[in-house]
Design a protein around this motif. Structure first.
Motif: not given
Length: 135
Positions: A40-51, A86-91
């Motif tokens: 069940v997808k999140m209804e949001s315009d933002s993202e949540f970064e996995i830390e 999301t997560w930033d794989s560049d780091y």
């Protein structure tokens, strides 16, 4: 799996037991080697970064018996295909997070989910030294 419930779990608003109940039945076996996850997808315009702390939380809760290996695999699958998480794989730390999530989601290909491997994933998350070995 409900993305909003997973987010609340990461934010310490709900228990691992509540999350586990939501995860049960999220994966349906299609054939002997394929399955499908229901999210069940999140209804949001933002993202949540996995830390790092979020991944450590699911690994610890699995090691402590609060989440099952199947729960962990469901979470990893949900994260892999989510547009919200999301997560930033560049780091470097984001790359470790991406590696662990991919390995958990594809445990048949990479490494089986086991107590020993959970400890090694935790160590990799902390140190950056990947010690998991295929049997």
């Amino acid at each position: 799996m409900t993305e909003s419930i997973l987010k609340e779990y990461f934010e310490n608003k709900i228990s691992s037991e509540f999350l586990s109940a939501d995860l049960n039945g999220s994966i349906k076996k299609l054939t002997y080697d394929t399955s499908q996850i229901s999210v069940v997808k999140m209804e949001s315009d933002s993202e949540f970064e996995i830390e790092k702390s979020h991944l450590m939380k699911i690994l610890n809760d699995t090691l402590n018996g609060n989440l099952t290996f199947d729960n962990l695999k469901t979470i990893a699958s949900g994260l892999m295909f989510s547009e919200y998480f999301t997560w930033d794989s560049d780091y470097e730390i984001g790359n470790r997070i991406a590696t662990i999530i991919q390995e958990l989601d594809n445990s048949e290909i990479f490494f089986p989910i086991s107590t020993e491997n959970l400890k090694l994933w935790k160590e990799y998350l902390e140190s950056g030294i990947h010690k998991l070995k295929r049997k």
